[in-house]
Design an enzyme around this catalytic site. Structure first.
Site, PDB file in Angstrom:
ATOM      1  N   SER B 125      37.700  43.729  45.057  1.00 41.03           N
ATOM      2  CA  SER B 125      36.661  43.758  44.025  1.00 41.03           C
ATOM      3  C   SER B 125      36.240  42.366  43.563  1.00 41.03           C
ATOM      4  O   SER B 125      35.186  42.204  42.961  1.00 41.03           O
ATOM      5  CB  SER B 125      37.124  44.587  42.825  1.00 41.03           C
ATOM      6  OG  SER B 125      38.165  43.937  42.142  1.00 41.03           O
ATOM      7  N   LYS B 162      39.279  41.316  36.375  1.00 41.39           N
ATOM      8  CA  LYS B 162      37.813  41.247  36.415  1.00 41.39           C
ATOM      9  C   LYS B 162      37.314  40.122  35.506  1.00 41.39           C
ATOM     10  O   LYS B 162      38.077  39.546  34.731  1.00 41.39           O
ATOM     11  CB  LYS B 162      37.206  42.571  35.903  1.00 41.39           C
ATOM     12  CG  LYS B 162      37.478  43.809  36.756  1.00 41.39           C
ATOM     13  CD  LYS B 162      36.617  43.833  38.009  1.00 41.39           C
ATOM     14  CE  LYS B 162      36.847  45.123  38.803  1.00 41.39           C
ATOM     15  NZ  LYS B 162      38.276  45.348  39.151  1.00 41.39           N
TER      16      LYS B 162
END
Lengths: 205, 205
Positions: B125, B162
């Site tokens: 990701s 993230k």
DNA sequence: TATTATACTGTATATTTTTACAGTATATTA
DNA sequence: TAATATACTGTAAAAATATACAGTATAATA
């Protein structure tokens, strides 16, 4: 300091490496296992010799009672000041003082393989390999590289970090960025010097 | 890192001092002699507690098989055994022994900011940020994060790495991969725990 | 008040480890 | 050629060491 025989050097190194890895010295049996001896007495004799020559001291009667008096290489408590060298367009990345941007305190054995210096990456030619500008690539000085290795190669005065691909007389230095093209060298026409290969990378966020 | 009792601190110091003096760790009996205990089991119990709390590791079955993971005082150019934790889908990334995959010898201050552990990256990701699967991201435990920081956030039992973007009650966790979508959280409806932020990255080639 | 955590003593034993002794083989030196 | 140093194998026993088990005592906690 008296000189060591080949085997004594091996044993001393073995003790240092074991100590570095585990934090405590090896037993005679463990030295044997490490060096392939079949009798604990083999290790014992070498240790006695090392003690007599002043490289180690042995606490008699204690298990693992070996302490190193004189280290061969300086492991320096696991943390060395590793030099950081800028990947300059011209010239070989030498460890000369004027090329060292700074030093970083870290363990030369923190990656799978040991390394000699950090190379600070310039440009985006390896971006698809997740190697960004200003990343520090840990370089092990060696000419023993295989196809697919990430290597530091010098062509004349140009130093570059690329994937290595050699086939007979043809050397290709492959970037990881579709905007860059592969450097192709015919080794019969031009010399190429492998300075080393990458064993790891660190980045500061 | 869990706190130590008074006696556990004494024992840990005793081990460090002994190690410093002799070059190898003490036995249970020697710790007893040093600290005035009359039973080797006293030392044994304290060592077990120190191991459980992550200060030392004990090689079972080996004499003097104690290695110090975290030193009490930090010396110059210090090198600690920094824990590596797998980024598991479920649960908080705790430093409990069972979550520690391995330890890497390096300086907690090798990046601009200090850090507490390495997080081993799973998934792709963050690939466009040059963060690959199995990269080790150095995490500093803190809740003091700014927009744009690379953070470790826990949503219920899910832990994720993230980019952080917060605006009033709206929290966005932004990936660096166009195939992944941003996680949006309304903080009035769901809790989000900031476990820490990345201060650096290392990768083994 | 019962339970739990800390902090030990005391004993015993299996295992680990050191270390001595008896050899063998080979290369180097005197 | 004999002596010496290096470099081991193989065995065994004594000593060192880890570690389990059975207790005791005390302070803090539920």
């Amino acid at each position: 300091m008296k000189e060591l025989t080949k085997q004594q050097t091996k044993v001393l190194t073995c003790v240092e490496v074991y100590l570095n890895k585990t934090g405590f010295p090896p037993t005679r049996a463990e030295i044997c296992r490490e060096l392939g001896f079949k009798s604990p007495n083999a290790a014992e004799m070498h240790l006695r010799a090392l003690e007599k020559k002043g490289y180690i001291s042995i606490q008699s009667g204690s298990s693992r009672g070996i302490s190193i008096v004189k280290r061969q290489q300086s492991f320096m408590g696991n943390s060395d000041q590793m030099p950081v060298i800028g990947l300059v367009a011209a010239g070989s990345p030498t460890l000369a003082e004027e090329n060292i941007e700074k030093r970083i305190s870290c363990d030369p054995n923190m990656f799978k393989d040991s390394f000699d210096y950090f190379l600070k990456v310039k440009g985006l030619s390896m971006i698809d390999a997740g190697i960004h500008e200003d990343d520090l690539v840990a370089i092990k000085k060696t000419t023993d590289v295989k196809n697919g290795d990430l290597v530091v190669v010098r062509l004349e005065d140009e130093v570059t970090l690329k994937y290595f691909k050699k086939d007979n007389h043809s050397l290709e230095l492959v970037p990881a960025n579709k905007d860059f093209s592969t450097i192709k060298v015919d080794l019969r026409e031009q010399e190429a010097f492998v300075e080393g290969k990458s064993v790891g990378l660190i980045r500061t966020h």
